[in-house]
Scaffold this active site. Structure first.
Site, short mmCIF file in Angstrom:
data_model
loop_
_atom_site.label_atom_id
_atom_site.label_comp_id
_atom_site.label_asym_id
_atom_site.label_seq_id
_atom_site.Cartn_x
_atom_site.Cartn_y
_atom_site.Cartn_z
CG ASP A 189 -1.71 1.15 1.51
OD1 ASP A 189 -2.45 1.75 0.45
OD2 ASP A 189 -1.69 1.85 2.71
CG ASP A 214 -1.94 7.48 0.29
OD1 ASP A 214 -0.90 7.72 -0.35
OD2 ASP A 214 -3.04 7.96 -0.04
CG ASP A 242 -2.53 2.59 6.65
OD1 ASP A 242 -2.98 3.28 7.20
OD2 ASP A 242 -1.84 2.40 5.39
#
Length: 287
Positions: A31, A33, A204
């Site tokens: 991922d 961001d 996250d």
């Protein structure tokens, strides 16, 4: 979306001794961001978009507020849907070529100082093991692609907007989010021959649970509350990234060709082996 097709960056493992079939290529899916970079990649460009007349002051303030909420609490499904609507409405009518030009011109000033040093090290470690690196993001492909190239990634998968006459319509062709990310990963794996049970994924956010479930080796990075709970239940490693650095200050990871060449020189091979071993121990994954 392929970032680079050069042999050095594709990292295809060499033929094994004795003429046996080479080990299947694997990949590490990241991922973007708050996993690789410390902010929302899309919202980070609000200032240069404003400077070039694509945004008004009210839109910049709204984007800054969205960034604050994103950093403070992460983004759940409802927040991501609202952010998607806000961003697609905002960019309707924008000239695609102008957006790409702004991103390319400001990338190193806006985004690369936000890259977590720990993420850059982890990407380098996977590349040293011969794995492809894939950046997977809900942000637009015009933003994700250049960032992925700067990181030395093999592929990038991102949201695609509908374009007519060189301008965004404000509608989405593919939203690379949630189950959409997992489906994109499965399709790429089928195309490239990745055995997903031997692949890695990092995120996250609880919204990326389908992506993490799609691979055999999932880890969470600075997880939100929901993902931390899932990681505890499933026994997934929890990584803490906290040191944003500029990519300009880092030495790029060596290519597979460079590693093969220097391996013939004893001292270089020894140094490369020591670096690889240290990185593998740090992030606790198998070569």
């Amino acid at each position: 979306m392929t970032v680079s097709d050069s042999p050095a960056q594709r990292q295809t493992p060499p033929q094994t001794p004795g003429g046996t079939a080479p080990r299947a290529r694997t990949a590490a899916f990241f991922d973007l961001d708050k996993t690789i970079i410390a902010k929302s990649s899309t919202l980070a460009f609000s200032k240069p978009f404003f400077a070039q007349g694509l945004l008004n002051r009210r839109a910049v303030l709204k984007s800054s507020y969205a960034q604050f909420i994103f950093l403070l609490s992460g983004a759940d499904h409802d927040q991501m849907d609202r952010m998607r609507t806000h961003l697609t409405n905002m960019c309707a009518g924008w000239d695609v070529a102008q957006v790409r030009s702004i991103v390319n011109e400001t990338l190193h000033d806006i985004v690369t100082p936000l890259v977590f040093a720990e993420a850059a090290d982890l990407i380098a470690a996977h590349k040293l093991c011969g794995r492809d690196v894939v950046v997977v993001s809900a942000s637009g492909e015009e933003i994700v692609g250049p960032i992925a190239r700067a990181l030395g990634a093999t592929h990038a998968m991102a949201t695609r907007m509908i374009v007519e006459d060189g301008k965004y319509t404000g509608e989405v062709a593919f939203y690379c989010y949630g189950e959409g990310k997992a489906q994109a990963i499965r399709e790429l794996a089928a195309s490239e021959g990745y055995p997903l049970e031997h692949c890695y994924a990092y995120s996250d956010s609880i919204t990326d649970l389908p992506m993490l479930e799609a691979v055999g080796h999932a880890s969470v990075v600075n997880p939100d509350r929901g993902l931390r709970k899932e990681a505890s239940v499933r026994g997934w490693p929890v990584l803490s990234f906290s040191r944003p650095v500029s990519l300009r200050d880092r030495i790029p990871a060596p290519s597979a060709a460079a590693i093969a060449t220097t391996a013939a020189v004893g001292i270089s091979a020894l140094a490369a082996g020591a670096v690889t071993y240290a990185l593998l121990r740090r992030f606790a994954f198998q070569p």
